[in-house]
Design a protein around this motif. Structure first.
Motif, short mmCIF file in Angstrom:
data_model
loop_
_atom_site.label_atom_id
_atom_site.label_comp_id
_atom_site.label_asym_id
_atom_site.label_seq_id
_atom_site.Cartn_x
_atom_site.Cartn_y
_atom_site.Cartn_z
N PRO A 1 42.43 37.28 62.33
CA PRO A 1 43.33 37.01 61.21
C PRO A 1 42.58 36.83 59.90
N ALA A 2 43.06 37.49 58.86
CA ALA A 2 42.41 37.40 57.55
C ALA A 2 43.09 36.36 56.67
N GLY A 3 42.30 35.74 55.81
CA GLY A 3 42.85 34.77 54.88
C GLY A 3 43.35 35.45 53.62
N LEU A 4 43.74 34.62 52.66
CA LEU A 4 44.28 35.15 51.42
C LEU A 4 43.21 35.49 50.39
N GLU A 5 41.99 35.00 50.59
CA GLU A 5 41.00 35.09 49.53
C GLU A 5 40.73 36.53 49.09
N ALA A 6 40.60 37.44 50.06
CA ALA A 6 40.32 38.83 49.68
C ALA A 6 41.47 39.41 48.86
N THR A 7 42.70 39.14 49.29
CA THR A 7 43.87 39.63 48.56
C THR A 7 43.94 39.03 47.15
N LEU A 8 43.65 37.75 47.04
CA LEU A 8 43.69 37.10 45.73
C LEU A 8 42.66 37.71 44.79
N GLY A 9 41.48 37.99 45.31
CA GLY A 9 40.46 38.62 44.48
C GLY A 9 40.88 39.99 43.99
N GLN A 10 41.51 40.76 44.87
CA GLN A 10 42.01 42.08 44.50
C GLN A 10 43.08 41.97 43.40
N LEU A 11 44.00 41.04 43.59
CA LEU A 11 45.09 40.90 42.62
C LEU A 11 44.57 40.44 41.26
N ARG A 12 43.60 39.52 41.27
CA ARG A 12 43.02 39.07 39.99
C ARG A 12 42.44 40.26 39.23
N HIS A 13 41.71 41.09 39.94
CA HIS A 13 41.09 42.24 39.30
C HIS A 13 42.14 43.20 38.74
N LEU A 14 43.17 43.49 39.54
CA LEU A 14 44.19 44.44 39.11
C LEU A 14 45.02 43.91 37.96
N LEU A 15 45.31 42.61 37.97
CA LEU A 15 46.12 42.02 36.90
C LEU A 15 45.40 42.03 35.56
N GLN A 16 44.07 42.05 35.60
CA GLN A 16 43.31 42.10 34.35
C GLN A 16 43.50 43.43 33.64
N GLY A 17 43.80 44.48 34.42
CA GLY A 17 44.04 45.79 33.84
C GLY A 17 42.77 46.41 33.28
N ALA A 18 42.98 47.50 32.56
CA ALA A 18 41.84 48.20 31.96
C ALA A 18 41.21 47.32 30.89
N PRO A 19 39.88 47.40 30.74
CA PRO A 19 39.21 46.59 29.72
C PRO A 19 39.80 46.87 28.34
#
Length: 263
Positions: free
Chosen positions: A133-151
């Motif tokens: 079972p995987a935790g949320l941390e990997a998903t949270l990291g992915q979402l943080r990156h995507l929500l930042q959008g293009a520089p």
């Protein structure tokens, strides 16, 4: 048990097409619900607890990324978070970002061959999850990156907030601000002993603020780091901030809880 999914897509014909192609590519998958917007997607996912989420990136009110972030914040600690697949019209940056973050995506209109690859990937993810079972941390990291959008292009740092107060304009030094908080069509600008309202969206303010000083702690809250007096954790494990001069306790979402770890 058969795997289940929730589809969030505001265009009914596209939602039907996706569901039909999924039925052919993954016959054992059960679509528990199909909803037209992000808010409904969050409610439906919490109700059904599906194995997979197909979220359209652009939907009225709340897009797929924002809905996924809200869902991650509300998701029960004792349940694995669903595998995420974002549905998007062609956008080069979005595609690159999804590939870099190992988040799968489906382009509109849905192509059977591409969807089959997504299904194969999802099967592998769910099989691995069953044994580990995987935790949320990997998903949270992915979402943080995507929500930042293009520089974004560099912008001059904001020094003064100009806010309408009656027939006057009040000048508020950014150095005096302890928190920016989104509220309906406005943003509350909170100082230690006062506050004003401005119409500039939080997304437009963020690139004008020093990221070393102003930390986003929730989808609608940005706090001056030097104004934080304490971080409290309640019995459910949620974090709240106490800031200088204010009685409010500001919630910290799971997405940004990584900012507050003892040194």
């Amino acid at each position: 048990m058969k795997p289940s999914a929730v589809i969030a897509e505001d265009e009914p014909l596209l939602a039907q097409a996706l569901q039909a192609e999924l039925a052919r590519a993954w016959p054992e998958l059960r679509v528990a619900d199909s909803v037209p917007d992000g808010a409904a997607a969050v409610q439906s996912a919490l109700q059904h607890r599906p194995d997979v989420l197909f979220f359209d990136i652009r939907m009225p009110g709340q897009g797929g990324l924002e809905a996924a972030a809200e869902l991650a914040d509300a998701w029960p600690h004792d349940a694995p978070f669903p595998a995420l697949v974002f549905v998007t019209a062609y956008d080069q940056y979005a595609v690159q970002a999804f590939e870099a973050q190992a988040v799968d995506y489906v382009l509109k209109p849905v192509q059977p061959a591409r969807l089959q690859k997504t299904v194969e990937k999802l099967r592998q993810v769910l099989a691995q999850r069953a044994s580990q079972p995987a935790g949320l941390e990997a998903t949270l990291g992915q979402l943080r990156h995507l929500l930042q959008g293009a520089p974004a292009a560099p912008q001059p740092l904001l020094k003064v907030i100009q806010a309408s107060v009656g027939n006057s304009i009040r000048m508020v030094s950014v150095e005096d601000v302890v928190c920016f908080e989104a509220a309906d069509k406005y943003v509350r600008v909170l100082c230690a002993d006062s506050e004003v309202l401005i119409r500039t969206p939080l997304k437009e303010l963020l690139p004008q603020l020093d990221p070393q000083l102003f930390w986003q702690v929730h989808r609608g809250t940005v706090v001056r780091a030097t104004a934080i007096e304490a971080v409290h954790r309640d019995e459910a494990g949620k974090l709240y901030l106490a800031v200088k001069g204010r009685k409010e306790r500001l919630p910290v979402s799971r997405l940004y809880a990584h900012l507050f770890k003892a040194m």
